[in-house]
Design a protein around this motif. Sequence first.
Motif, PDB file in Angstrom:
ATOM      1  N   VAL A  67      -6.367   3.584   1.578  1.00  0.00           N
ATOM      2  CA  VAL A  67      -6.329   3.352   0.275  1.00  0.00           C
ATOM      3  C   VAL A  67      -7.351   2.616  -0.319  1.00  0.00           C
ATOM      4  O   VAL A  67      -7.811   2.759  -1.473  1.00  0.00           O
ATOM      5  CB  VAL A  67      -4.889   2.336  -0.002  1.00  0.00           C
ATOM      6  CG1 VAL A  67      -4.744   1.755  -1.266  1.00  0.00           C
ATOM      7  CG2 VAL A  67      -3.709   3.153   0.402  1.00  0.00           C
ATOM      8  N   THR A  68      -8.098   1.671   0.624  1.00  0.00           N
ATOM      9  CA  THR A  68      -9.317   0.940   0.033  1.00  0.00           C
ATOM     10  C   THR A  68     -10.579   1.438   0.245  1.00  0.00           C
ATOM     11  O   THR A  68     -11.413   0.756  -0.311  1.00  0.00           O
ATOM     12  CB  THR A  68      -8.972  -0.676   0.368  1.00  0.00           C
ATOM     13  OG1 THR A  68      -9.189  -0.592   1.790  1.00  0.00           O
ATOM     14  CG2 THR A  68      -7.619  -1.201  -0.037  1.00  0.00           C
ATOM     15  N   TYR A  77       0.695  -1.129  -0.163  1.00  0.00           N
ATOM     16  CA  TYR A  77      -0.262   0.075  -0.033  1.00  0.00           C
ATOM     17  C   TYR A  77       0.961   1.335   0.160  1.00  0.00           C
ATOM     18  O   TYR A  77       0.244   2.240  -0.073  1.00  0.00           O
ATOM     19  CB  TYR A  77      -1.028   0.054   1.340  1.00  0.00           C
ATOM     20  CG  TYR A  77      -2.040  -1.098   1.251  1.00  0.00           C
ATOM     21  CD1 TYR A  77      -2.864  -1.091   0.260  1.00  0.00           C
ATOM     22  CD2 TYR A  77      -1.825  -2.210   1.814  1.00  0.00           C
ATOM     23  CE1 TYR A  77      -3.983  -1.999   0.079  1.00  0.00           C
ATOM     24  CE2 TYR A  77      -2.795  -3.296   1.976  1.00  0.00           C
ATOM     25  CZ  TYR A  77      -3.841  -3.065   0.943  1.00  0.00           C
ATOM     26  OH  TYR A  77      -4.845  -4.073   0.850  1.00  0.00           O
ATOM     27  N   THR A 126      -3.728   2.122   7.007  1.00  0.00           N
ATOM     28  CA  THR A 126      -3.062   1.832   6.052  1.00  0.00           C
ATOM     29  C   THR A 126      -3.972   1.130   5.005  1.00  0.00           C
ATOM     30  O   THR A 126      -3.951   1.745   3.759  1.00  0.00           O
ATOM     31  CB  THR A 126      -1.786   0.786   6.016  1.00  0.00           C
ATOM     32  OG1 THR A 126      -0.716   1.472   7.076  1.00  0.00           O
ATOM     33  CG2 THR A 126      -1.131   0.386   4.780  1.00  0.00           C
ATOM     34  N   VAL A 127      -4.553   0.218   5.416  1.00  0.00           N
ATOM     35  CA  VAL A 127      -5.558  -0.598   4.488  1.00  0.00           C
ATOM     36  C   VAL A 127      -6.812   0.551   4.150  1.00  0.00           C
ATOM     37  O   VAL A 127      -7.291   0.631   3.062  1.00  0.00           O
ATOM     38  CB  VAL A 127      -5.901  -1.661   4.859  1.00  0.00           C
ATOM     39  CG1 VAL A 127      -7.203  -2.457   4.098  1.00  0.00           C
ATOM     40  CG2 VAL A 127      -4.841  -2.596   5.340  1.00  0.00           C
ATOM     41  N   LYS A 168      -1.634   5.668  -3.149  1.00  0.00           N
ATOM     42  CA  LYS A 168      -0.349   5.197  -2.215  1.00  0.00           C
ATOM     43  C   LYS A 168      -0.112   5.754  -1.249  1.00  0.00           C
ATOM     44  O   LYS A 168      -0.175   7.086  -1.358  1.00  0.00           O
ATOM     45  CB  LYS A 168       0.969   4.927  -3.055  1.00  0.00           C
ATOM     46  CG  LYS A 168       0.593   4.075  -4.268  1.00  0.00           C
ATOM     47  CD  LYS A 168       0.905   2.476  -4.019  1.00  0.00           C
ATOM     48  CE  LYS A 168       1.100   1.783  -5.274  1.00  0.00           C
ATOM     49  NZ  LYS A 168       1.353   0.181  -4.947  1.00  0.00           N
TER      50      LYS A 168
END
Length: 292
Positions: A208-209, A55, A204-205, A191
Amino acid sequence: MKKPGSANSTSDLRGDYTAADAAFCVDQDWASYTPAMHDRWRRLFARQSELAGRYACDSFVEGLARLDCSEGIPRFEDINAVLHPATGWTIVAVPGFIPEDTFFDHLAHRRFPVTRWLREEHELDYLVEPDVFHDLFGHVPMLLQQDVADFLALYGQAAPRAKEMGALDMLARLYWYTIEFGLIDGGDRPKVFGAGIVSSPGETVFSVTDRDVIRRRFDPERAMRTGYMIDDYQKCYFVLDTFEQLAKGLVALDFGPIYEQWRDRPALDPAAVLPGDRTYTPVAEPLEETSR
Ligand code: HBI
Ligand code: FE
């Protein structure tokens, strides 16, 4: 200072300002880290470097690879042997949060304050204050990126004027939305490069998602006006096109008139949508799900 054999040695050293000098620097006292602390670092490192590989931006991943810190809490002098020749930065050990003026002065002189203590076992996922894992793993890889390194020094140099003009909050928001919680365009997806994100497994996840969180194309003035979350995932992120936007773009910008225009108004709700906001919409390709 060091208490060998103490059952609770992290706490002993956490926030101990008695040994600090006028610039709030202390000795890292690497020898006082216990095997349990090095083991905890290794587990944090293994988890976050795996997530970063998926990521984080290339600069972060490359920077991290240049630092030898997978095997335990690194010696700051070993980090400096890599960092200083690369971008002129050094890291200095501090006991924890330090006064704003001192913090900015370190940055202005290309010294990054790194907290010496490590979070405890029950804090692996979340911590409010910075520790050595956040400061070193999160920040130092990006200090090997020339544009980020130059931006951060200029940022420190900009602080006295912002303070004089009563606009330190605005400058702090710029730091927050770049250095701590910044994203950068990775072509087909955002990113991560911000230290606050990359040192957090969940964010972090999420950053980005998540399909609903607001991602705006970076606009320094917009970022300086936008409030932020200190105890939850961010409600919005700003996405850079390139790191040059920080180093070159912001040098060309006169902050004075921007401070004057906005400093007396309340911060914007991070979730607010304004005319003129440019939304970042990555190509909708399926994103890897985390296995955790
Ligand atoms: N001290 N150790 C440390 N780390 C920080 O990130 C920090 C600080 N003092 C002040 C400060 N940050 C803030 O003023 C900035 O986030 C703007
Ligand atoms: Fe930080």
